[in-house]
Design an enzyme around this catalytic site. Structure first.
Site, short mmCIF file in Angstrom:
data_model
loop_
_atom_site.label_atom_id
_atom_site.label_comp_id
_atom_site.label_asym_id
_atom_site.label_seq_id
_atom_site.Cartn_x
_atom_site.Cartn_y
_atom_site.Cartn_z
N SER A 326 -14.42 15.13 -6.15
CA SER A 326 -14.76 13.84 -5.55
C SER A 326 -16.17 13.36 -5.86
O SER A 326 -16.51 12.21 -5.54
CB SER A 326 -14.56 13.91 -4.03
OG SER A 326 -13.21 14.10 -3.71
N ASP A 350 -3.56 3.40 3.15
CA ASP A 350 -3.68 4.86 2.99
C ASP A 350 -2.75 5.57 3.98
O ASP A 350 -3.16 5.95 5.07
CB ASP A 350 -5.12 5.29 3.21
CG ASP A 350 -5.30 6.80 3.05
OD1 ASP A 350 -4.38 7.44 2.49
OD2 ASP A 350 -6.33 7.32 3.49
N CYS A 385 -11.73 9.26 0.30
CA CYS A 385 -10.31 8.94 0.36
C CYS A 385 -9.67 9.05 -1.03
O CYS A 385 -9.97 8.26 -1.93
CB CYS A 385 -10.13 7.52 0.91
SG CYS A 385 -8.42 6.97 0.92
#
Length: 635
Positions: A326, A350, A385
């Protein structure tokens, strides 16, 4: 009357005598002329030749090894020095029997099989009358024993010379590298004249990269010696030119803090100045004592290092290739803004998973259930996310991801002034076709969106990419070297990303700040006591694959197969002075494991060494304690 016989022929005898005298004179004159001719040839015609040969018997040309240049950190702390050392040397031509001499030496000073084996190798490639090292680091006691038995070992001498020493030991092992004895392979490529009298050469790291600069130029002296080879006087001397002293950008205190932050773990930390490219700290843990290699490491020590499962000889900072996970998301977020694929306000639903069109496979978010009904770019960076970046990567496509990623130095060597750097991998369609013989699939693009799949980076590449974010587009070659003597050395600027708007840079910086400051940020644990603005991003890189729908359980996985912990940061966010990349192997949690290590490094650089605390001792005096370690440092 009987005939009278003549008993003596005077005339005949005189004639014979004259002939013999004449012949003798001719022979004598001929011999004299030959002798005169030979003397003339020796003393006049061939005078220079025989004078040279005569001088060779009593005059020797001895090389004088140059002093190797010193290495300092940015504050003048000595990192590599030269210390006196005594070496036992042998001149074969002055020995009656090599084997007998070795046997006698072994009686006086014990020699290992490795000493003798290496000596015979060096003996096979030396020049006539050259002293060949037999044993290094001879002690004072051994020198005394040899002095007493000197009459038994003619041709054996004790040679005093300077050898490399690393005062900081393993702390700078993967930055400096080390010098070692010159090998046969190296003899084929080095200048034999300039390295005559020198037994060591840079093997890896800075010592090898700047070998020509650090080594210097050899000197020589003509000496007169007696029939036993003992030097009587110096006839002529030309001093060597010492190697250049160099100063590094590295801060020894920050390096120490970084090394301590990784203590007991496997990983790497790289810190650099975004606006100059100077490397502030570069640590690979665990390390090793480079002094072991200077005069030849023992088989026991080398096997111990080689067989260590933690691989202390492996320079993770330059050679370790890890999925960036990430930590890549701020760059992909910037790419989305640059190409107009998203805006800061664009929201993505999401539900906790993502699927490609007409594909039932679900790409899971690290957080089961997702991060809410929908998230925008800042929330996606702050909470890391996955679904947002799955969607963004699919919309951008691998071609644009590859093109944009390479502008941050991903997928290529950085060009740092060190050895054995690896390039990482920024995958593309062409790479897949060339290396794997297959086509690129959309699912592979989705994995690249969260820094997984084929994508690989080194900790140094991550630090460079973070510096590009911090400097808003300046891609610089990272540099360990700061100056040679008093002459500064600047890091080259490889390129500048000028077509990304300042508003987009600011949007990404704000989102990275919220990683630390937001209650939902993955690096929120670092906020306490923070006296400057930090922009950061955590990452957790998967080491082994997990079947779709399964939950990651660290307790069910071998410790060396657990996720890697990553963290990138720069500070102060509004005027970056330092950027940091941290990779901790099998650390599992980027924000809570790698993040504190990054915080310690940034604190050390921006805030400096803490002032020691002064407390009264038992006798009423002042006792000074180091406020970090809590140990006595001064009285």
């Amino acid at each position: 009357m009987p005939r009278r016989q003549q008993l003596k022929n005077t005339f005949y005898e005189r004639r014979v005598y004259r002939h013999r005298v004449t012949l003798s004179i001719l022979i004598l004159m001929t011999m004299t002329m030959v002798l005169v001719w030979r003397y003339s040839q020796l003393q006049i015609a061939d005078y220079a030749i025989y004078k040279t040969q005569s001088d060779r018997n009593r005059i020797q040309l001895l090389p004088i090894a140059p002093k190797r240049g010193l290495i300092f950190d940015r504050n003048g702390l000595l990192l590599a020095e030269n210390i006196p050392s005594y070496t036992l040397t042998v001149v074969k031509e002055r020995l009656e029997s090599l084997d007998e001499t070795l046997a006698i030496i072994n009686e006086i000073i014990p020699l290992s099989e490795d000493d003798i084996e290496q000596f015979r190798k060096r003996l096979s490639r030396r020049r006539p009358y050259e002293a060949v090292p037999l044993k290094f680091r001879v002690s004072d006691e051994d020198i005394a024993k040899l002095a007493v038995n000197r009459h038994r070992v003619p041709g054996v001498e004790i040679d005093a010379q300077l050898v490399r020493h690393y005062p900081q030991g393993e702390l700078f092992a993967h930055v400096l590298g080390y010098v070692g004895r010159i090998s046969e392979r190296e003899l084929d490529v080095i200048d034999p004249v300039n390295y005559s009298g020198t037994h060591h050469i840079g093997k890896i790291g800075l010592e090898k990269y700047y070998e020509e600069l650090l080594h210097g130029t050899v000197g020589y002296q003509n000496v007169e010696s007696n029939a036993h080879g003992r030097i009587l006087r110096v006839l002529e001397r030309h001093d060597p030119q010492p190697g250049g002293d160099i100063t590094l950008n590295v801060d020894a205190y920050v390096q120490e803090v970084a090394y301590e932050a990784l203590k007991g773990q496997r990983g790497a930390i790289v810190a650099m100045e975004p606006n100059t490219g100077g490397i502030i700290a570069m640590v690979s843990a665990p390390g090793y004592d480079t002094n072991l290699f200077v005069n030849g490491i023992s088989s026991t020590d080398y096997n111990r290092l080689q067989n260590d499962p933690d691989l202390p000889l492996y320079n993770r900072a330059l050679q370790g290739q890890y999925p960036p996970a990430s930590t890549i998301k701020p760059i992909w977020g910037l790419a989305g803004l640059y190409y107009g694929t998203v805006t800061p306000a664009t929201r993505v639903a999401d539900p906790g998973w993502f699927s490609l069109p007409d594909d039932s496979r679900r790409y899971r978010d690290w957080k089961r259930g997702g991060h809410g009904a929908s998230v925008n770019l800042e929330q996606a960076v702050v909470q890391s996310c996955d679904v947002y970046f799955y969607d963004l990567a699919y919309k951008l496509g691998i071609d644009r991801l590859h093109s944009f990623g390479t502008r941050f130095g991903l997928g290529d060597v950085t060009g740092i002034d060190n050895t054995n750097e690896r390039a990482g991998l920024m995958p593309s369609r062409q790479w897949k076709e060339t290396s794997r013989g297959g086509h690129w699939y959309p699912g592979e693009t989705v994995n690249v969106g969260i820094g997984q799949g084929f994508m690989l980076t080194t900790p140094l590449q991550l630090a460079v990419a973070t510096s590009v974010l911090a400097s808003k587009g300046e891609l610089r070659v990272p540099r360990l070297l700061s100056s040679v003597g008093d002459a500064p050395v600047a890091a080259p600027l490889l390129g500048k990303i000028e077509d990304v708007s300042s508003a987009h840079w600011d949007a990404i910086t704000r989102s990275m700040e919220q990683v630390v400051n937001s209650p939902q940020g993955t690096g929120r644990g670092l906020k306490a006591g923070l006296t400057y603005r930090m922009a950061a991003k955590s990452g957790t890189a998967q080491v082994v694959g997990i079947a779709a729908g399964e939950k990651y359980d660290s307790n069910a996985i071998n410790a060396r197969n657990r996720d890697h912990a990553l963290f990138i940061a720069f500070a102060p966010a509004d005027d970056p002075k330092i950027s940091v990349a941290v990779v901790i192997e099998n650390g599992e949690h980027g924000g809570s494991v790698a993040g504190p290590a990054a915080r310690k490094v940034i604190d050390a650089y921006l805030l400096g060494r803490p002032s020691p605390a002064v407390v009264p001792d038992a006798e009423g005096g002042a006792l000074v304690l180091d406020s970090v370690a809590g140990t006595e440092v001064n009285e």
